[in-house]
Design a protein around this motif. Structure first.
Motif, PDB file in Angstrom:
ATOM      1  N   ASN A  98      43.001  32.220  48.718  1.00 60.22           N
ATOM      2  CA  ASN A  98      42.113  33.356  48.437  1.00 60.22           C
ATOM      3  C   ASN A  98      42.900  34.329  47.570  1.00 60.22           C
ATOM      4  O   ASN A  98      43.377  35.358  48.028  1.00 60.22           O
ATOM      5  CB  ASN A  98      41.652  34.004  49.746  1.00 60.22           C
ATOM      6  CG  ASN A  98      40.496  34.952  49.551  1.00 60.22           C
ATOM      7  OD1 ASN A  98      39.874  35.000  48.494  1.00 60.22           O
ATOM      8  ND2 ASN A  98      40.197  35.727  50.579  1.00 60.22           N
TER       9      ASN A  98
ATOM     10  N   VAL B 221      33.182  42.045  53.840  1.00 67.34           N
ATOM     11  CA  VAL B 221      33.183  40.843  52.998  1.00 67.34           C
ATOM     12  C   VAL B 221      32.078  39.892  53.448  1.00 67.34           C
ATOM     13  O   VAL B 221      31.318  39.357  52.625  1.00 67.34           O
ATOM     14  CB  VAL B 221      34.550  40.146  53.043  1.00 67.34           C
ATOM     15  CG1 VAL B 221      34.482  38.777  52.354  1.00 67.34           C
ATOM     16  CG2 VAL B 221      35.622  41.009  52.386  1.00 67.34           C
TER      17      VAL B 221
ATOM     18  N   TRP C 166      31.239  30.602  49.581  1.00 64.64           N
ATOM     19  CA  TRP C 166      32.462  31.147  50.207  1.00 64.64           C
ATOM     20  C   TRP C 166      33.116  30.030  50.997  1.00 64.64           C
ATOM     21  O   TRP C 166      33.053  29.980  52.209  1.00 64.64           O
ATOM     22  CB  TRP C 166      32.104  32.336  51.099  1.00 64.64           C
ATOM     23  CG  TRP C 166      33.272  33.189  51.478  1.00 64.64           C
ATOM     24  CD1 TRP C 166      33.804  33.317  52.730  1.00 64.64           C
ATOM     25  CD2 TRP C 166      34.043  34.047  50.629  1.00 64.64           C
ATOM     26  NE1 TRP C 166      34.857  34.202  52.713  1.00 64.64           N
ATOM     27  CE2 TRP C 166      35.033  34.662  51.436  1.00 64.64           C
ATOM     28  CE3 TRP C 166      34.010  34.344  49.274  1.00 64.64           C
ATOM     29  CZ2 TRP C 166      35.954  35.560  50.934  1.00 64.64           C
ATOM     30  CZ3 TRP C 166      34.919  35.249  48.753  1.00 64.64           C
ATOM     31  CH2 TRP C 166      35.881  35.844  49.581  1.00 64.64           C
TER      32      TRP C 166
ATOM     33  N   PRO D 275      40.470  41.621  48.694  1.00 67.18           N
ATOM     34  CA  PRO D 275      39.106  42.160  48.728  1.00 67.18           C
ATOM     35  C   PRO D 275      39.087  43.659  48.419  1.00 67.18           C
ATOM     36  O   PRO D 275      38.914  44.496  49.307  1.00 67.18           O
ATOM     37  CB  PRO D 275      38.654  41.862  50.157  1.00 67.18           C
ATOM     38  CG  PRO D 275      39.925  41.902  50.958  1.00 67.18           C
ATOM     39  CD  PRO D 275      41.000  41.354  50.053  1.00 67.18           C
TER      40      PRO D 275
ATOM     41  N   ARG E 132      35.737  32.654  46.606  1.00 64.23           N
ATOM     42  CA  ARG E 132      37.187  32.558  46.783  1.00 64.23           C
ATOM     43  C   ARG E 132      37.811  31.885  45.559  1.00 64.23           C
ATOM     44  O   ARG E 132      37.320  30.859  45.095  1.00 64.23           O
ATOM     45  CB  ARG E 132      37.535  31.722  48.019  1.00 64.23           C
ATOM     46  CG  ARG E 132      37.238  32.368  49.342  1.00 64.23           C
ATOM     47  CD  ARG E 132      37.638  31.412  50.460  1.00 64.23           C
ATOM     48  NE  ARG E 132      37.206  31.874  51.753  1.00 64.23           N
ATOM     49  CZ  ARG E 132      37.986  32.524  52.617  1.00 64.23           C
ATOM     50  NH1 ARG E 132      39.247  32.769  52.300  1.00 64.23           N
ATOM     51  NH2 ARG E 132      37.530  32.901  53.781  1.00 64.23           N
TER      52      ARG E 132
ATOM     53  N   ILE F 146      34.060  39.193  44.608  1.00 66.73           N
ATOM     54  CA  ILE F 146      33.492  38.333  45.655  1.00 66.73           C
ATOM     55  C   ILE F 146      32.146  37.792  45.194  1.00 66.73           C
ATOM     56  O   ILE F 146      31.860  36.594  45.292  1.00 66.73           O
ATOM     57  CB  ILE F 146      33.345  39.123  46.967  1.00 66.73           C
ATOM     58  CG1 ILE F 146      34.723  39.558  47.484  1.00 66.73           C
ATOM     59  CG2 ILE F 146      32.616  38.282  48.025  1.00 66.73           C
ATOM     60  CD1 ILE F 146      34.670  40.591  48.594  1.00 66.73           C
TER      61      ILE F 146
ATOM     62  N   VAL G 114      28.939  38.414  51.251  1.00 66.45           N
ATOM     63  CA  VAL G 114      28.737  36.972  51.109  1.00 66.45           C
ATOM     64  C   VAL G 114      27.333  36.577  51.533  1.00 66.45           C
ATOM     65  O   VAL G 114      26.645  35.800  50.851  1.00 66.45           O
ATOM     66  CB  VAL G 114      29.799  36.203  51.920  1.00 66.45           C
ATOM     67  CG1 VAL G 114      29.446  34.726  52.022  1.00 66.45           C
ATOM     68  CG2 VAL G 114      31.174  36.367  51.281  1.00 66.45           C
TER      69      VAL G 114
END
Length: 215
Positions: A112, A202, A213, A116, A127, A122, A206
């Motif tokens: 990753n 996060v 992800w 973040p 990733r 994102i 997502v």
């Protein structure tokens, strides 16, 4: 999009990135799918600032070079993304300064790559996988991308540069710029107490934006 319009778009976006210092000299390469399933690719040894639409390497749907100059030596990278990601309509590779610098930091998470810091990397990239160093042009780079089985839209080649696939050439360019911007933020904030996005934040991004992800 017509072949002529796509050629013009590739060269326009490449020059924009060159003019803003995202890749210099004769570094970087870019490719995009044509409507008939072929590829247009930046030729080997060319500058993003001076691409000629008429001289882009042109491959037919079977992978045969049918026009233009010889392609970039990084074709294995491009082919690996097209072969493993059915949604890939374009691939961009840069030698962007801050992402390369971030790849050299000893505490970067290879699974990753980007911390973040904002929601946008994102949303646009998912990733990012940090791959080890390969000699430029080494077909093993393509093998490493194939080993991800299409689960990542972006990789970072350590000590070299990012590679991003997108649904079209504009999306790929926007995403790779977001990668560089996030790496720049990471370098600027290195050693400074920083409030990053939480795991819950996060996860919400997502879910809300239906981001790939891979875990």
């Amino acid at each position: 999009m017509s072949d002529t319009a796509l050629r013009e778009q590739i060269c326009l976006l490449a020059k924009s990135m060159f003019d803003r210092g995202l890749t210099g000299g004769s570094t970087g390469n870019i490719s995009a799918r044509t409507v008939d399933g072929g590829l247009l690719v930046s030729p080997t040894g060319t500058s993003f600032g001076r691409l000629d639409p008429a001289r882009l390497s042109h491959f037919d749907a079977s992978g045969r070079l049918i026009g233009g100059d010889p392609p970039t030596k990084e074709m294995p990278l491009h082919s690996a993304f097209y072969d493993t990601r059915s949604t890939a309509g374009a691939v961009v590779h840069l030698h962007s300064c801050h992402s390369v610098a971030w790849s050299m930091m000893p505490d970067v998470d290879p699974d990753n790559f980007l911390p973040p810091l904002t929601p946008y990397a994102i949303m646009k990239l998912g990733r990012v996988k940090l791959l080890p160093f390969f000699r430029p042009g080494d077909p093993a780079m393509g093998d490493a991308v194939r080993g991800l089985a299409g689960k990542r839209s972006a990789v970072m080649l350590a000590n070299h540069g990012p590679v991003v696939a997108g649904k079209d050439v504009e999306a790929a360019c926007n995403a790779i710029e977001e990668l560089e911007d996030t790496a720049r933020l990471a370098m600027l904030l290195r050693g400074v107490p920083t409030r990053m996005l939480s795991d819950d934040e996060v996860a919400d991004i997502v879910t809300h934006f239906d981001v790939e992800w891979d875990t």
